[in-house]
Scaffold this motif. Sequence first.
Motif, PDB file in Angstrom:
ATOM      1  N   GLU A  24       0.843  -1.198   0.000  1.00 41.67           N
ATOM      2  CA  GLU A  24       0.000   0.000   0.000  1.00 41.67           C
ATOM      3  C   GLU A  24       0.884   1.257   0.000  1.00 41.67           C
ATOM      4  O   GLU A  24       0.652   2.217  -0.724  1.00 41.67           O
ATOM      5  CB  GLU A  24      -0.897  -0.034   1.256  1.00 41.67           C
ATOM      6  CG  GLU A  24      -1.968   1.024   1.306  1.00 41.67           C
ATOM      7  CD  GLU A  24      -2.867   0.995   0.076  1.00 41.67           C
ATOM      8  OE1 GLU A  24      -3.238  -0.103  -0.378  1.00 41.67           O
ATOM      9  OE2 GLU A  24      -3.172   2.095  -0.446  1.00 41.67           O
ATOM     10  N   LYS A  27       2.613   1.438  -3.376  1.00 39.68           N
ATOM     11  CA  LYS A  27       1.671   1.437  -4.527  1.00 39.68           C
ATOM     12  C   LYS A  27       2.170   0.491  -5.624  1.00 39.68           C
ATOM     13  O   LYS A  27       2.192   0.817  -6.816  1.00 39.68           O
ATOM     14  CB  LYS A  27       1.494   2.860  -5.101  1.00 39.68           C
ATOM     15  CG  LYS A  27       0.963   3.855  -4.082  1.00 39.68           C
ATOM     16  CD  LYS A  27      -0.535   3.718  -3.887  1.00 39.68           C
ATOM     17  CE  LYS A  27      -1.103   4.717  -2.899  1.00 39.68           C
ATOM     18  NZ  LYS A  27      -1.132   4.221  -1.505  1.00 39.68           N
ATOM     19  N   GLN A  28       2.631  -0.673  -5.199  1.00 47.16           N
ATOM     20  CA  GLN A  28       3.082  -1.676  -6.158  1.00 47.16           C
ATOM     21  C   GLN A  28       2.966  -3.056  -5.503  1.00 47.16           C
ATOM     22  O   GLN A  28       2.807  -3.162  -4.285  1.00 47.16           O
ATOM     23  CB  GLN A  28       4.543  -1.423  -6.560  1.00 47.16           C
ATOM     24  CG  GLN A  28       5.562  -1.623  -5.419  1.00 47.16           C
ATOM     25  CD  GLN A  28       6.995  -1.311  -5.852  1.00 47.16           C
ATOM     26  OE1 GLN A  28       7.267  -0.256  -6.417  1.00 47.16           O
ATOM     27  NE2 GLN A  28       7.922  -2.219  -5.582  1.00 47.16           N
ATOM     28  N   HIS A  29       3.029  -4.095  -6.329  1.00 47.67           N
ATOM     29  CA  HIS A  29       3.033  -5.464  -5.814  1.00 47.67           C
ATOM     30  C   HIS A  29       4.453  -6.024  -5.873  1.00 47.67           C
ATOM     31  O   HIS A  29       5.155  -5.818  -6.867  1.00 47.67           O
ATOM     32  CB  HIS A  29       2.109  -6.357  -6.637  1.00 47.67           C
ATOM     33  CG  HIS A  29       0.665  -6.026  -6.467  1.00 47.67           C
ATOM     34  ND1 HIS A  29      -0.019  -6.273  -5.291  1.00 47.67           N
ATOM     35  CD2 HIS A  29      -0.222  -5.448  -7.302  1.00 47.67           C
ATOM     36  CE1 HIS A  29      -1.266  -5.866  -5.421  1.00 47.67           C
ATOM     37  NE2 HIS A  29      -1.418  -5.355  -6.619  1.00 47.67           N
ATOM     38  N   ARG A  57       9.270   4.499 -13.851  1.00 43.24           N
ATOM     39  CA  ARG A  57       7.816   4.456 -13.702  1.00 43.24           C
ATOM     40  C   ARG A  57       7.401   4.495 -12.229  1.00 43.24           C
ATOM     41  O   ARG A  57       6.253   4.204 -11.891  1.00 43.24           O
ATOM     42  CB  ARG A  57       7.262   3.196 -14.387  1.00 43.24           C
ATOM     43  CG  ARG A  57       7.353   3.266 -15.898  1.00 43.24           C
ATOM     44  CD  ARG A  57       7.217   1.889 -16.531  1.00 43.24           C
ATOM     45  NE  ARG A  57       7.171   1.962 -17.995  1.00 43.24           N
ATOM     46  CZ  ARG A  57       8.229   2.141 -18.782  1.00 43.24           C
ATOM     47  NH1 ARG A  57       9.435   2.253 -18.253  1.00 43.24           N
ATOM     48  NH2 ARG A  57       8.093   2.200 -20.087  1.00 43.24           N
ATOM     49  N   PRO A 198       1.605  -5.103 -15.809  1.00 42.90           N
ATOM     50  CA  PRO A 198       0.254  -5.394 -15.307  1.00 42.90           C
ATOM     51  C   PRO A 198       0.259  -6.123 -13.961  1.00 42.90           C
ATOM     52  O   PRO A 198      -0.706  -6.029 -13.206  1.00 42.90           O
ATOM     53  CB  PRO A 198      -0.347  -6.301 -16.397  1.00 42.90           C
ATOM     54  CG  PRO A 198       0.499  -6.110 -17.596  1.00 42.90           C
ATOM     55  CD  PRO A 198       1.858  -5.736 -17.114  1.00 42.90           C
ATOM     56  N   LYS A 199       1.354  -6.823 -13.668  1.00 39.92           N
ATOM     57  CA  LYS A 199       1.404  -7.596 -12.411  1.00 39.92           C
ATOM     58  C   LYS A 199       1.861  -6.762 -11.223  1.00 39.92           C
ATOM     59  O   LYS A 199       1.609  -7.135 -10.073  1.00 39.92           O
ATOM     60  CB  LYS A 199       2.368  -8.789 -12.565  1.00 39.92           C
ATOM     61  CG  LYS A 199       1.953  -9.797 -13.613  1.00 39.92           C
ATOM     62  CD  LYS A 199       2.952 -10.945 -13.632  1.00 39.92           C
ATOM     63  CE  LYS A 199       2.801 -11.806 -14.863  1.00 39.92           C
ATOM     64  NZ  LYS A 199       1.512 -12.485 -15.003  1.00 39.92           N
ATOM     65  N   ILE A 201       1.829  -3.029 -10.938  1.00 39.26           N
ATOM     66  CA  ILE A 201       1.213  -1.724 -10.644  1.00 39.26           C
ATOM     67  C   ILE A 201      -0.056  -1.954  -9.828  1.00 39.26           C
ATOM     68  O   ILE A 201      -0.923  -2.725 -10.227  1.00 39.26           O
ATOM     69  CB  ILE A 201       0.914  -0.940 -11.945  1.00 39.26           C
ATOM     70  CG1 ILE A 201       2.239  -0.568 -12.625  1.00 39.26           C
ATOM     71  CG2 ILE A 201       0.095   0.309 -11.655  1.00 39.26           C
ATOM     72  CD1 ILE A 201       2.086   0.089 -13.975  1.00 39.26           C
ATOM     73  N   LYS A 202      -0.125  -1.294  -8.673  1.00 41.54           N
ATOM     74  CA  LYS A 202      -1.265  -1.478  -7.764  1.00 41.54           C
ATOM     75  C   LYS A 202      -2.358  -0.486  -8.126  1.00 41.54           C
ATOM     76  O   LYS A 202      -2.102   0.699  -8.252  1.00 41.54           O
ATOM     77  CB  LYS A 202      -0.791  -1.239  -6.326  1.00 41.54           C
ATOM     78  CG  LYS A 202      -1.728  -1.774  -5.292  1.00 41.54           C
ATOM     79  CD  LYS A 202      -1.040  -1.786  -3.932  1.00 41.54           C
ATOM     80  CE  LYS A 202      -2.022  -1.797  -2.802  1.00 41.54           C
ATOM     81  NZ  LYS A 202      -3.033  -2.856  -2.886  1.00 41.54           N
ATOM     82  N   LYS A 203      -3.568  -1.042  -8.355  1.00 44.07           N
ATOM     83  CA  LYS A 203      -4.685  -0.146  -8.727  1.00 44.07           C
ATOM     84  C   LYS A 203      -5.332   0.431  -7.485  1.00 44.07           C
ATOM     85  O   LYS A 203      -5.306  -0.135  -6.446  1.00 44.07           O
ATOM     86  CB  LYS A 203      -5.704  -0.914  -9.562  1.00 44.07           C
ATOM     87  CG  LYS A 203      -5.185  -1.109 -10.986  1.00 44.07           C
ATOM     88  CD  LYS A 203      -5.788  -2.331 -11.651  1.00 44.07           C
ATOM     89  CE  LYS A 203      -4.853  -2.832 -12.718  1.00 44.07           C
ATOM     90  NZ  LYS A 203      -4.568  -4.233 -12.607  1.00 44.07           N
TER      91      LYS A 203
END
Length: 203
Positions: A24, A27-29, A57, A198-199, A201-203
């Motif tokens: 959190e 802001k990423q996994h 990024r 896509p894996k 970046i945390k939405k």
Amino acid sequence: MNNQETNHIYPIFDRMLGRADKEELLKQHGLMIWFTGLSGSGKSTIAIALERELQQRGLLCRILDGDNIRSGINNNLGFSAEDRVENIRRIAEVGKLFVDTGIITLAAFISPNNEIREMAAGIIGKEDFLEIYVSTPLEECERRDVKGLYAKARRGEIKNFTGISAPFEAPAHPALSLDTSKLSLKESVDQLLDLILPKVIKK
Ligand SMILES: Nc1ncnc2c1ncn2[C@@H]1O[C@H](COP(=O)(O)OS(=O)(=O)O)[C@@H](OP(=O)(O)O)[C@H]1O
Ligand SMILES: Nc1ncnc2c1ncn2[C@@H]1O[C@H](COP(=O)(O)OP(=O)(O)O)[C@@H](O)[C@H]1O
């Protein structure tokens, strides 16, 4: 002051912050990107270029490679089959700590067979493990001979050298194969970004 008084000022939190809290914040996994391939195939070069693209990024990465692992935590290990297993086991354990901190971790090690890579995936967790096969043929790695080790191995001055006098088993089902005798560095990195962004970046 007794405990009750201090707890009033500073409450006790009995749950250690976990991976979700870190992800959190960042802001990423977290994810392990595991590069396997022969010496000189391009693992480190690709990992270094990819890390820069991800950082641009706003994504936090950590590279683990021979330069920061075999010279430090694993400086008591050589290249026997047993030492390679222990090398990869420790790297996977360290890598898991980074992934559990939400960090995109790029590991660049020969990791020469399926058993050793499956051990790493098992330690890290299969859902967090992306196997990237840098499939540059031996002839090209040997032509590059970045560190002059292939020539030494051919002369018998280095024993158990992967591809010459020790085996390399290609992965059966890698997430991606990159042959750097055919792909430019940019093409490899672009393919990786398509797979990874896509894996992570945390939405
Ligand atoms: N016998 C032998 N076999 C293979 N490689 C050797 C050997 N001796 C030294 N080196 C250098 O060590 C690097 C490989 O280390 P790794 O930790 O990636 O190997 S392994 O995963 O434990 O098989 C590898 O570096 P890279 O070129 O970065 O792959 C070699 O430069
Ligand atoms: N298309 C390419 N992609 C990656 N590396 C390349 C490419 N073409 C040439 N090279 C060179 O190949 C070498 C790969 O070495 P390195 O990245 O250290 O391999 P490894 O980490 O697999 O041992 C570097 O000298 C790099 O500049």
